[in-house]
Design a protein around this motif. Structure first.
Motif, PDB file in Angstrom:
ATOM      1  N   LEU A  59       0.814  -1.219   0.000  1.00 30.25           N
ATOM      2  CA  LEU A  59       0.000   0.000   0.000  1.00 30.25           C
ATOM      3  C   LEU A  59       0.848   1.270   0.000  1.00 30.25           C
ATOM      4  N   VAL A  60       1.885   1.295   0.804  1.00 33.85           N
ATOM      5  CA  VAL A  60       2.751   2.477   0.823  1.00 33.85           C
ATOM      6  C   VAL A  60       3.551   2.570  -0.475  1.00 33.85           C
ATOM      7  N   GLY A  61       4.051   1.427  -0.928  1.00 33.05           N
ATOM      8  CA  GLY A  61       4.783   1.414  -2.196  1.00 33.05           C
ATOM      9  C   GLY A  61       3.905   1.823  -3.362  1.00 33.05           C
ATOM     10  N   ALA A 173      -0.255   7.574   3.231  1.00 31.43           N
ATOM     11  CA  ALA A 173      -0.567   6.145   3.283  1.00 31.43           C
ATOM     12  C   ALA A 173      -0.096   5.538   4.596  1.00 31.43           C
ATOM     13  N   VAL A 174       1.118   5.875   5.002  1.00 35.64           N
ATOM     14  CA  VAL A 174       1.668   5.363   6.266  1.00 35.64           C
ATOM     15  C   VAL A 174       0.801   5.806   7.434  1.00 35.64           C
ATOM     16  N   ASN A 175       0.455   7.077   7.461  1.00 35.71           N
ATOM     17  CA  ASN A 175      -0.342   7.627   8.557  1.00 35.71           C
ATOM     18  C   ASN A 175      -1.727   7.002   8.614  1.00 35.71           C
ATOM     19  N   THR A 176      -2.334   6.769   7.453  1.00 35.19           N
ATOM     20  CA  THR A 176      -3.666   6.161   7.405  1.00 35.19           C
ATOM     21  C   THR A 176      -3.616   4.707   7.867  1.00 35.19           C
ATOM     22  N   LEU A 177      -2.600   3.985   7.453  1.00 41.25           N
ATOM     23  CA  LEU A 177      -2.471   2.590   7.873  1.00 41.25           C
ATOM     24  C   LEU A 177      -2.220   2.483   9.373  1.00 41.25           C
ATOM     25  N   ALA A 179      -3.438   4.459  11.597  1.00 44.29           N
ATOM     26  CA  ALA A 179      -4.742   4.666  12.225  1.00 44.29           C
ATOM     27  C   ALA A 179      -5.649   3.445  12.069  1.00 44.29           C
ATOM     28  N   MET A 180      -5.480   2.718  10.981  1.00 41.31           N
ATOM     29  CA  MET A 180      -6.352   1.569  10.716  1.00 41.31           C
ATOM     30  C   MET A 180      -5.904   0.303  11.430  1.00 41.31           C
ATOM     31  N   VAL A 181      -4.607  -0.009  11.355  1.00 40.04           N
ATOM     32  CA  VAL A 181      -4.139  -1.296  11.883  1.00 40.04           C
ATOM     33  C   VAL A 181      -2.983  -1.153  12.868  1.00 40.04           C
ATOM     34  N   GLY A 182      -2.486   0.068  13.070  1.00 39.35           N
ATOM     35  CA  GLY A 182      -1.282   0.224  13.873  1.00 39.35           C
ATOM     36  C   GLY A 182      -1.510   0.296  15.365  1.00 39.35           C
ATOM     37  N   TYR A 183      -2.752   0.502  15.800  1.00 35.60           N
ATOM     38  CA  TYR A 183      -2.975   0.621  17.233  1.00 35.60           C
ATOM     39  C   TYR A 183      -2.914  -0.740  17.914  1.00 35.60           C
ATOM     40  N   ARG A 184      -2.695  -0.705  19.229  1.00 39.15           N
ATOM     41  CA  ARG A 184      -2.495  -1.947  19.970  1.00 39.15           C
ATOM     42  C   ARG A 184      -3.816  -2.652  20.231  1.00 39.15           C
ATOM     43  N   SER A 185      -3.929  -3.863  19.744  1.00 43.52           N
ATOM     44  CA  SER A 185      -5.071  -4.724  20.006  1.00 43.52           C
ATOM     45  C   SER A 185      -4.628  -6.142  19.709  1.00 43.52           C
ATOM     46  N   THR A 186      -5.417  -7.095  20.153  1.00 48.82           N
ATOM     47  CA  THR A 186      -5.058  -8.487  19.915  1.00 48.82           C
ATOM     48  C   THR A 186      -4.964  -8.784  18.428  1.00 48.82           C
ATOM     49  N   ARG A 187      -5.909  -8.259  17.640  1.00 48.52           N
ATOM     50  CA  ARG A 187      -5.917  -8.536  16.209  1.00 48.52           C
ATOM     51  C   ARG A 187      -4.701  -7.954  15.502  1.00 48.52           C
ATOM     52  N   TYR A 188      -4.296  -6.747  15.889  1.00 46.07           N
ATOM     53  CA  TYR A 188      -3.267  -6.039  15.135  1.00 46.07           C
ATOM     54  C   TYR A 188      -1.905  -5.994  15.826  1.00 46.07           C
ATOM     55  N   GLU A 189      -1.741  -6.704  16.919  1.00 46.46           N
ATOM     56  CA  GLU A 189      -0.470  -6.666  17.634  1.00 46.46           C
ATOM     57  C   GLU A 189       0.700  -7.064  16.733  1.00 46.46           C
ATOM     58  N   ASN A 190       0.497  -8.066  15.898  1.00 42.84           N
ATOM     59  CA  ASN A 190       1.545  -8.488  14.963  1.00 42.84           C
ATOM     60  C   ASN A 190       1.316  -7.929  13.560  1.00 42.84           C
ATOM     61  N   PHE A 191       0.095  -8.025  13.060  1.00 45.80           N
ATOM     62  CA  PHE A 191      -0.181  -7.590  11.689  1.00 45.80           C
ATOM     63  C   PHE A 191       0.053  -6.087  11.525  1.00 45.80           C
TER      64      PHE A 191
END
Length: 317
Positions: A59-61, A173-177, A179-191
């Motif tokens: 996405l960033v690329g 793109a980096v900033n939007t991602l 906000a979408m997946v970068g915050y700490r949660s069980t689902r997104y901790e690794n992804f």
């Protein structure tokens, strides 16, 4: 007009466009990107850092490649290049919309409508707002205005100066991602790990630029802002949020930081500043400071682009 002058003019025009018009209500390109990112996530998601890195890279690329295509299409056509840079800058900046959201919360607080203020605050922050007091809502708004002045104004301007349209689009793109997946949660901790770390890296220079712009925008309180920045920024969990929030705290004469709740997770942050907790009247003061910080940063960035050209010409002689 040279290519550097065209870039500088485009950055200034795009900044002016954001201040005048803000984000469009419908059909914003960033919303289109967000929809595409969400669909791609459905197909690529796995509880894996490697898979998250692939997702972020695609996405960033892809955003950077689109920006590069625009740069190449307008190469040697300086008026079109100025227009393309201005359009990209206006697209990625969010200073005016940030101000509108902050002042919307302020209006609810001014009317003593806590439920309305708590709900509207969810547009600005990721913390749990359901039981926040008026003071806690106010602090959250001021902190969000400070941190997002970097994310939505100074950082994209920096990357626009360094890398033109590709830098502008890639940063958003980096900033939007984040906000979408970068915050700490069980689902997104690794992804979401790659998106979060890349966002931290991308905002490092923009946060420092914002801090310097605070000093320049408020010379009477510059010494206080600098002292609080040096003393308190490192106590913030973000390497960038701490810089901007501490500088704002010093310039506004308030204390930020404290306990925040994110669902079931409670985060206790160290405080920044020497003054009282921010009052409701400090919200418009913070948006006014953010506006001036953005203007100072835009002028500094544009001047640096022109100075870079002058240095190159001197070196060639």
């Amino acid at each position: 007009m040279t290519h550097d002058a065209s870039r500088a003019a485009g950055l200034l025009l795009g900044f002016a466009g954001d201040r005048l018009f803000g984000d469009p209500r419908r059909g914003h390109p960033v919303a289109v990107f967000g929809t595409a990112a969400a669909r791609l996530e459905q197909g690529m998601y796995a509880d894996s850092r490697a898979r998250g890195l692939m997702y972020t890279t695609v996405l960033v690329g892809g955003s950077a490649v689109l920006g590069l295509a625009l740069e190449r299409a307008t190469r040697g056509r300086l008026l079109l290049h100025t227009v393309a840079t201005a359009a990209a800058t206006w697209t990625v900046l969010g200073g005016r919309s940030l101000e509108r959201e902050a002042l919307a919360v302020h209006a609810f607080l001014d009317d003593e409508d806590l439920p309305g203020a708590r709900h509207r605050l969810t547009y600005l922050v990721g913390r749990d707002t359901t039981s926040l007091t008026s003071r806690e809502i106010t602090r959250a708004v001021v902190e969000s205005v400070a941190e997002n002045t970097c994310d939505a104004v100074t950082a994209p301007l920096f990357w626009g100066a360094v890398a033109g349209v590709p830098g502008l689009l890639a940063h958003r793109a980096v900033n939007t991602l984040d906000a979408m997946v970068g915050y700490r949660s069980t689902r997104y901790e690794n992804f979401g790990w790659a998106s979060a770390r890349l966002d931290d890296l991308a905002n490092l220079p923009g946060a420092r630029l914002a801090g310097l712009a605070v000093l320049a925008a408020r010379p009477r309180t510059a010494a206080d802002a600098w002292a609080v920045w040096r003393r308190d920024a490192s106590g913030h969990p973000s390497p960038n949020g701490g810089v901007v929030e501490s500088a704002f705290a010093g310039a506004l004469g308030v204390t930020l930081g404290g306990t925040n709740r994110y669902g079931e997770r409670v985060e206790r942050r160290s405080t920044m500043g020497d003054g009282p907790a921010p009052a409701v009247t400090d919200i418009p003061r913070s948006t006014d400071l953010a506006t001036h910080v953005g203007a100072v940063a835009a002028l500094m960035i544009s001047a640096s682009v022109l100075a870079r050209r002058a240095v190159r010409r001197t070196a060639e002689r």
